[in-house]
Design an enzyme around this catalytic site. Structure first.
Site, PDB file in Angstrom:
ATOM      1  CE  LYS A 164     -26.069  15.135 -43.613  1.00 55.55           C
ATOM      2  NZ  LYS A 164     -24.892  14.568 -42.937  1.00 55.55           N
ATOM      3  CG  HIS A 184     -18.403   7.751 -41.398  1.00 58.79           C
ATOM      4  ND1 HIS A 184     -18.843   8.736 -40.571  1.00 58.79           N
ATOM      5  CD2 HIS A 184     -18.738   8.130 -42.643  1.00 58.79           C
ATOM      6  CE1 HIS A 184     -19.423   9.683 -41.290  1.00 58.79           C
ATOM      7  NE2 HIS A 184     -19.369   9.335 -42.564  1.00 58.79           N
ATOM      8  CD  GLU A 203     -21.938  13.486 -40.661  1.00 56.19           C
ATOM      9  OE1 GLU A 203     -22.918  14.261 -40.723  1.00 56.19           O
ATOM     10  OE2 GLU A 203     -21.570  12.778 -41.614  1.00 56.19           O
ATOM     11  CG  ASP A 240     -30.587  31.859 -40.436  1.00 52.64           C
ATOM     12  OD1 ASP A 240     -30.698  30.619 -40.375  1.00 52.64           O
ATOM     13  OD2 ASP A 240     -31.559  32.630 -40.499  1.00 52.64           O
TER      14      ASP A 240
END
Ligand code: MEV
Length: 430
Positions: free
Chosen positions: A269, A383, A85, A285
């Site tokens: 998130k 972005h 991302e 992991d």
């Protein structure tokens, strides 16, 4: 002698090979580490990959970036991040610079304690077996510890036994035994699962019940890492918006996540945006950490923000993040993957706890970067440039054309594959 200064001004504008040279000068890395980080030679051979998982047919590449500016407990750290991302590496680096202005991150962590669970059903007297099980605590621990000699030799291993009773469930009552294990520098899943499987027959014998599940819990709430960051308002100033105003916006952003689970999920998130890339870079992991993080965020019974932000008397913004972080620096992919080994070396960590503390700093930094952008110009602005580059790449642009097509699309505020193709044709014809 390396520079050991993570404040690498202009790093962002360098080509990848020059960035790699600066990373090399951060010291501690040899030529094969540098090659592994660069990924120019094949770092993970197909033979090795074939031993890692099943049905291997190939390999999947992702970019490795380096987050700069981090100062953690007075030590400068360059943080390798593997992620697809755009804006995550830039955001974390930018936030780390703001935190640096307030003295850098301060961290702490608990011991590497994890819980293994053994589910017992058809127990004749569930309320009374607790006593029986605890009376045999020593035998259970001895049997568990016989399963992992290396962990015991290093001072870790099973530490305690706890019993939980569920009088009702969709299938009826059950007893759940928790084995508390100190995993030291390992993530610990294999050791814990082996221990749980080994003690299950003994537990069946003691309780007269039947053992079904024997597996670790990913809610590793006794394996916590914490980070604290202080940001002076002056460091928040940008594009003519006063620092105090930005701080106010960030406090509203945090407050939103504190009260609303819909917002808290996205806020968290954003925290994981900083953590997962470090987990991937170091061969850890990330699904386990994700699972633990979100369960921990709901520990009060209501899902909320993992981070807490407040303002101190001097008007500084103060952020803290505490969360489960079950990571290892030995065993599993951390050992097998050459890039993971090089990433751990670059981080200069000597223990799983140190790695967990770095992860939590990256998470707090990502959170700060996202809130700052959201509370001011909005997330799309940052972005857009990188997104436009991805669209340009997808349209077939190469070399300088990638930046040129992206620049024009941002200028026109039309970031679409069709426009990228048009611009590409136009520029190629020029
Ligand atoms: C995007 O990957 C992450 C954010 O949505 C996080 C947030 O909203 O806080 C920007």
């Amino acid at each position: 002698m390396g520079t050991k200064n993570s404040r690498l001004q202009g790093f962002y504008n360098l080509p990848p090979l020059q960035r790699l040279e600066l990373v090399r000068s951060f010291d501690g890395l040899n030529e094969s580490d540098i090659q592994a980080l660069h990924g120019s030679s094949i770092t993970l051979t197909i033979d090795r990959a074939d031993k890692m998982i099943e049905n291997v047919i190939g390999m999947f590449n992702l970019p490795t970036g380096v987050a700069t500016n981090f100062q953690i407990n007075g030590r400068d750290v360059l943080i390798p991040m593997v992620v697809e991302e755009p804006s995550i590496v830039a955001g974390a680096s930018y936030a780390a610079r703001m935190v640096r202005a307030g003295g850098g991150f301060q961290t702490s962590s608990t011991e590497s304690l994890m819980i293994g669970q053994v589910q017992l059903v058809q127990v004749a007297d569930p309320e009374r077996v607790q006593e029986t099980i605890l009376a045999h605590r020593g035998d259970i621990l001895k049997l568990a510890n016989a399963q992992s000699r290396s962990l015991i030799a290093l001072g870790g291993g099973a530490r305690d036994v706890e019993v939980q009773t569920f009088p009702t469930s969709p299938m009826g009552p059950m007893v759940v035994v928790h084995l508390v294990v100190d995993c030291l520098d390992a993530m610990g899943a294999n050791a814990i699962n082996s221990m749980c499987e080994a003690i299950a027959p003994l537990l069946e014998m003691l309780t007269g019940g039947r053992a079904y599940l024997r597996i670790l819990s990913n809610l590793s709430d006794r394996r916590l890492a914490r980070a604290r960051a202080v940001v002076p308002p002056a460091a928040l100033e940008r594009n003519g918006i006063r620092g105090e105003e930005v701080a106010e916006g960030i406090m509203w952003a945090y407050s939103f996540a504190a009260v609303d689970p819909y917002r808290a999920t996205t806020h968290n998130k954003g925290i994981m945006n900083g953590i997962d890339p470090v987990l991937i870079a170091t061969g850890n992991d990330w699904r386990a950490v994700e699972a633990g993080a979100h369960a921990y965020a709901a520990r009060s019974g209501r899902y909320t923000s993992l981070s807490v932000w407040e303002r101190d008397e001097a008007g500084n913004l103060v952020g803290t993040l505490e969360m489960p972080l079950a990571v290892g620096i030995v065993g599993g992919a951390t050992k097998v993957h050459p890039t993971a080994q090089a990433a751990l070396k670059l981080l200069g960590v000597r223990s799983a706890r140190e790695l967990a503390e770095i992860c939590v700093c990256a998470g707090l930094a990502s959170n700060l970067a996202a809130m700052r952008a959201l509370a001011t110009e909005g997330i799309q602005c940052g972005h857009m440039g990188l997104h436009a580059r991805q669209i340009a790449l997808a349209a077939g642009a190469t070399g300088n054309l990638v930046d040129e097509v992206a620049r024009r699309m941002v200028e026109e505020r039309v970031i679409k594959p069709a426009r990228a193709e048009e611009l590409l044709t136009e520029l190629r014809g020029a």
